[in-house]
Design a protein around this motif. Structure first.
Motif, PDB file in Angstrom:
ATOM      1  N   LEU A 162       0.828  -1.202   0.000  1.00  0.00           N
ATOM      2  CA  LEU A 162       0.000   0.000   0.000  1.00  0.00           C
ATOM      3  C   LEU A 162       0.863   1.253   0.000  1.00  0.00           C
ATOM      4  O   LEU A 162       0.536   2.250  -0.651  1.00  0.00           O
ATOM      5  CB  LEU A 162      -0.927  -0.004   1.227  1.00  0.00           C
ATOM      6  CG  LEU A 162      -2.062  -1.021   1.185  1.00  0.00           C
ATOM      7  CD1 LEU A 162      -2.790  -1.077   2.514  1.00  0.00           C
ATOM      8  CD2 LEU A 162      -3.035  -0.688   0.063  1.00  0.00           C
ATOM      9  N   GLU A 163       1.955   1.178   0.748  1.00  0.00           N
ATOM     10  CA  GLU A 163       2.861   2.320   0.801  1.00  0.00           C
ATOM     11  C   GLU A 163       3.507   2.539  -0.574  1.00  0.00           C
ATOM     12  O   GLU A 163       3.588   3.659  -1.057  1.00  0.00           O
ATOM     13  CB  GLU A 163       3.946   2.065   1.856  1.00  0.00           C
ATOM     14  CG  GLU A 163       4.846   3.255   2.100  1.00  0.00           C
ATOM     15  CD  GLU A 163       6.075   2.874   2.913  1.00  0.00           C
ATOM     16  OE1 GLU A 163       6.207   1.688   3.278  1.00  0.00           O
ATOM     17  OE2 GLU A 163       6.910   3.769   3.155  1.00  0.00           O
ATOM     18  N   ARG A 164       3.921   1.452  -1.164  1.00  0.00           N
ATOM     19  CA  ARG A 164       4.566   1.530  -2.473  1.00  0.00           C
ATOM     20  C   ARG A 164       3.645   2.139  -3.518  1.00  0.00           C
ATOM     21  O   ARG A 164       4.082   2.875  -4.403  1.00  0.00           O
ATOM     22  CB  ARG A 164       5.011   0.131  -2.914  1.00  0.00           C
ATOM     23  CG  ARG A 164       5.877   0.135  -4.158  1.00  0.00           C
ATOM     24  CD  ARG A 164       6.487  -1.223  -4.441  1.00  0.00           C
ATOM     25  NE  ARG A 164       5.803  -1.935  -5.509  1.00  0.00           N
ATOM     26  CZ  ARG A 164       6.216  -1.979  -6.778  1.00  0.00           C
ATOM     27  NH1 ARG A 164       7.317  -1.357  -7.134  1.00  0.00           N
ATOM     28  NH2 ARG A 164       5.547  -2.639  -7.680  1.00  0.00           N
ATOM     29  N   ASP A 165       2.382   1.851  -3.412  1.00  0.00           N
ATOM     30  CA  ASP A 165       1.417   2.373  -4.383  1.00  0.00           C
ATOM     31  C   ASP A 165       0.933   3.780  -4.041  1.00  0.00           C
ATOM     32  O   ASP A 165       0.047   4.303  -4.710  1.00  0.00           O
ATOM     33  CB  ASP A 165       0.209   1.430  -4.475  1.00  0.00           C
ATOM     34  CG  ASP A 165       0.534   0.178  -5.280  1.00  0.00           C
ATOM     35  OD1 ASP A 165       1.678   0.057  -5.748  1.00  0.00           O
ATOM     36  OD2 ASP A 165      -0.362  -0.681  -5.432  1.00  0.00           O
ATOM     37  N   GLY A 166       1.489   4.343  -2.984  1.00  0.00           N
ATOM     38  CA  GLY A 166       1.114   5.707  -2.635  1.00  0.00           C
ATOM     39  C   GLY A 166      -0.243   5.816  -1.973  1.00  0.00           C
ATOM     40  O   GLY A 166      -0.852   6.888  -1.958  1.00  0.00           O
ATOM     41  N   GLU A 196      -8.493   6.722 -13.647  1.00  0.00           N
ATOM     42  CA  GLU A 196      -8.278   8.091 -13.204  1.00  0.00           C
ATOM     43  C   GLU A 196      -6.978   8.267 -12.424  1.00  0.00           C
ATOM     44  O   GLU A 196      -6.323   9.306 -12.509  1.00  0.00           O
ATOM     45  CB  GLU A 196      -9.462   8.509 -12.322  1.00  0.00           C
ATOM     46  CG  GLU A 196      -9.791   9.970 -12.348  1.00  0.00           C
ATOM     47  CD  GLU A 196     -11.129  10.207 -11.645  1.00  0.00           C
ATOM     48  OE1 GLU A 196     -11.259  11.240 -10.968  1.00  0.00           O
ATOM     49  OE2 GLU A 196     -12.019   9.338 -11.741  1.00  0.00           O
ATOM     50  N   HIS A 197      -6.617   7.246 -11.661  1.00  0.00           N
ATOM     51  CA  HIS A 197      -5.499   7.414 -10.732  1.00  0.00           C
ATOM     52  C   HIS A 197      -4.314   6.508 -11.004  1.00  0.00           C
ATOM     53  O   HIS A 197      -3.372   6.472 -10.212  1.00  0.00           O
ATOM     54  CB  HIS A 197      -5.990   7.174  -9.296  1.00  0.00           C
ATOM     55  CG  HIS A 197      -7.038   8.129  -8.854  1.00  0.00           C
ATOM     56  ND1 HIS A 197      -6.755   9.440  -8.539  1.00  0.00           N
ATOM     57  CD2 HIS A 197      -8.373   7.988  -8.690  1.00  0.00           C
ATOM     58  CE1 HIS A 197      -7.875  10.058  -8.189  1.00  0.00           C
ATOM     59  NE2 HIS A 197      -8.876   9.193  -8.276  1.00  0.00           N
ATOM     60  N   PHE A 198      -4.399   5.775 -12.110  1.00  0.00           N
ATOM     61  CA  PHE A 198      -3.360   4.782 -12.360  1.00  0.00           C
ATOM     62  C   PHE A 198      -1.979   5.415 -12.486  1.00  0.00           C
ATOM     63  O   PHE A 198      -0.985   4.865 -11.996  1.00  0.00           O
ATOM     64  CB  PHE A 198      -3.687   3.986 -13.629  1.00  0.00           C
ATOM     65  CG  PHE A 198      -2.812   2.798 -13.819  1.00  0.00           C
ATOM     66  CD1 PHE A 198      -2.655   1.869 -12.796  1.00  0.00           C
ATOM     67  CD2 PHE A 198      -2.148   2.595 -15.015  1.00  0.00           C
ATOM     68  CE1 PHE A 198      -1.845   0.752 -12.968  1.00  0.00           C
ATOM     69  CE2 PHE A 198      -1.343   1.485 -15.185  1.00  0.00           C
ATOM     70  CZ  PHE A 198      -1.195   0.569 -14.168  1.00  0.00           C
ATOM     71  N   ASP A 199      -1.914   6.566 -13.102  1.00  0.00           N
ATOM     72  CA  ASP A 199      -0.610   7.203 -13.276  1.00  0.00           C
ATOM     73  C   ASP A 199      -0.015   7.618 -11.942  1.00  0.00           C
ATOM     74  O   ASP A 199       1.197   7.554 -11.739  1.00  0.00           O
ATOM     75  CB  ASP A 199      -0.725   8.403 -14.224  1.00  0.00           C
ATOM     76  CG  ASP A 199      -1.794   9.376 -13.753  1.00  0.00           C
ATOM     77  OD1 ASP A 199      -2.669   8.960 -12.962  1.00  0.00           O
ATOM     78  OD2 ASP A 199      -1.753  10.548 -14.162  1.00  0.00           O
ATOM     79  N   GLU A 200      -0.871   8.033 -11.015  1.00  0.00           N
ATOM     80  CA  GLU A 200      -0.373   8.395  -9.681  1.00  0.00           C
ATOM     81  C   GLU A 200       0.220   7.189  -8.971  1.00  0.00           C
ATOM     82  O   GLU A 200       1.239   7.284  -8.284  1.00  0.00           O
ATOM     83  CB  GLU A 200      -1.508   8.984  -8.835  1.00  0.00           C
ATOM     84  CG  GLU A 200      -2.136  10.236  -9.425  1.00  0.00           C
ATOM     85  CD  GLU A 200      -3.350  10.687  -8.617  1.00  0.00           C
ATOM     86  OE1 GLU A 200      -3.193  10.929  -7.407  1.00  0.00           O
ATOM     87  OE2 GLU A 200      -4.453  10.802  -9.201  1.00  0.00           O
ATOM     88  N   VAL A 201      -0.453   6.040  -9.144  1.00  0.00           N
ATOM     89  CA  VAL A 201       0.053   4.812  -8.536  1.00  0.00           C
ATOM     90  C   VAL A 201       1.410   4.456  -9.141  1.00  0.00           C
ATOM     91  O   VAL A 201       2.349   4.103  -8.414  1.00  0.00           O
ATOM     92  CB  VAL A 201      -0.950   3.656  -8.724  1.00  0.00           C
ATOM     93  CG1 VAL A 201      -0.338   2.341  -8.277  1.00  0.00           C
ATOM     94  CG2 VAL A 201      -2.225   3.937  -7.957  1.00  0.00           C
ATOM     95  N   LEU A 202       1.501   4.573 -10.447  1.00  0.00           N
ATOM     96  CA  LEU A 202       2.769   4.251 -11.109  1.00  0.00           C
ATOM     97  C   LEU A 202       3.884   5.182 -10.645  1.00  0.00           C
ATOM     98  O   LEU A 202       5.008   4.744 -10.399  1.00  0.00           O
ATOM     99  CB  LEU A 202       2.605   4.354 -12.631  1.00  0.00           C
ATOM    100  CG  LEU A 202       1.784   3.242 -13.277  1.00  0.00           C
ATOM    101  CD1 LEU A 202       1.806   3.396 -14.797  1.00  0.00           C
ATOM    102  CD2 LEU A 202       2.293   1.871 -12.875  1.00  0.00           C
ATOM    103  N   ASP A 203       3.547   6.459 -10.511  1.00  0.00           N
ATOM    104  CA  ASP A 203       4.538   7.422 -10.028  1.00  0.00           C
ATOM    105  C   ASP A 203       4.990   7.060  -8.615  1.00  0.00           C
ATOM    106  O   ASP A 203       6.181   7.099  -8.288  1.00  0.00           O
ATOM    107  CB  ASP A 203       3.948   8.836 -10.032  1.00  0.00           C
ATOM    108  CG  ASP A 203       3.793   9.380 -11.449  1.00  0.00           C
ATOM    109  OD1 ASP A 203       4.302   8.731 -12.382  1.00  0.00           O
ATOM    110  OD2 ASP A 203       3.160  10.445 -11.612  1.00  0.00           O
TER     111      ASP A 203
END
Lengths: 123, 123
Positions: A66-70, B108-115
């Motif tokens: 979860l941390e890794r995924d922000g 919507e948020h996939f790019d944030e997760v990748l970042d």
DNA sequence: CAGAATCCTCTGGGATACTG
DNA sequence: CAGTATCCCAGAGGATTCTG
């Protein structure tokens, strides 16, 4: 179902958003942790106690992912005894809301599913 | 998060609605099948071809589970060669809509997760 | 307290072959 | 065509012990 603008996603594509999210929340504990942290931040042992049955290894894995995924922050306090606080990020809160839609569906239609199962098994 | 009226569900309770739904859609193929059938009914081989990589055994398991839960209907036509049509029930359609909320979050948020992942891995 | 390390089990899912 | 029947494997997750 016009709500779905996408075609069928490719489950093999590692960059498929739907796949990625389902892999994350599809496991045994992630949603529980998300729901717990949506209230307030918790320390490791607090989560452990609140979600009875999760082993420290798996809890660590879950929190790290979860941390890794922000979605969750991990804050270490240099105290004795050590203290580590886990909290949802803003992004994490938005995910919890989406998950809540699913939880709402569950509550609303669970009896229908149970009825269907009973009918199916009765044959 | 006032959207959540429930406390943390008990993952061990077999009758926990949230758990039950997550177990259903958390697997590798169910969501793909649901999305596919949300368009129109398909026969076995059609699903098999549309969702490349799924073995007949697993496809059968997936469809059976969906049928048992009242999410999918299975209609056998006494023809030669045999024909079996799978279609979403009304209940199935409502679930697809809930799943769509999650898919929307993903897009919507996939790019944030990748970042976030990239940032985490860079440490 | 907050994990890390280790070992082990269980099962979802894959590959393949066969049949009404 | 629409499955069923077997065999097999990797990896998620559980139990337990140890440590900075």
């Amino acid at each position: 179902m016009s709500a779905l603008s996408t075609a069928v996603p490719d489950p093999y594509a590692a960059d498929c958003p739907t796949r990625s999210v389902l892999d994350r929340i599809g496991d045994r504990w992630t949603v529980l942790v998300l729901l717990l942290l949506s209230r307030r931040s918790h320390r490791f042992t607090e989560v452990s106690r609140a979600i009875a049955g999760i082993s420290p290894k798996v809890l660590t894995q879950t929190l790290r992912a979860l941390e890794r995924d922000g979605l969750v922050t991990r804050e270490v306090f240099a105290e004795v005894p050590p203290r580590v606080e886990y909290a949802l990020t803003d992004l994490g809160h938005t995910l919890v809301e989406a998950v809540a839609a699913l939880a709402a569906w569950s509550r609303e239609h669970f009896d229908e599913v149970l009825d269907a199962r009973a009918a199916y098994d009765a044959r």
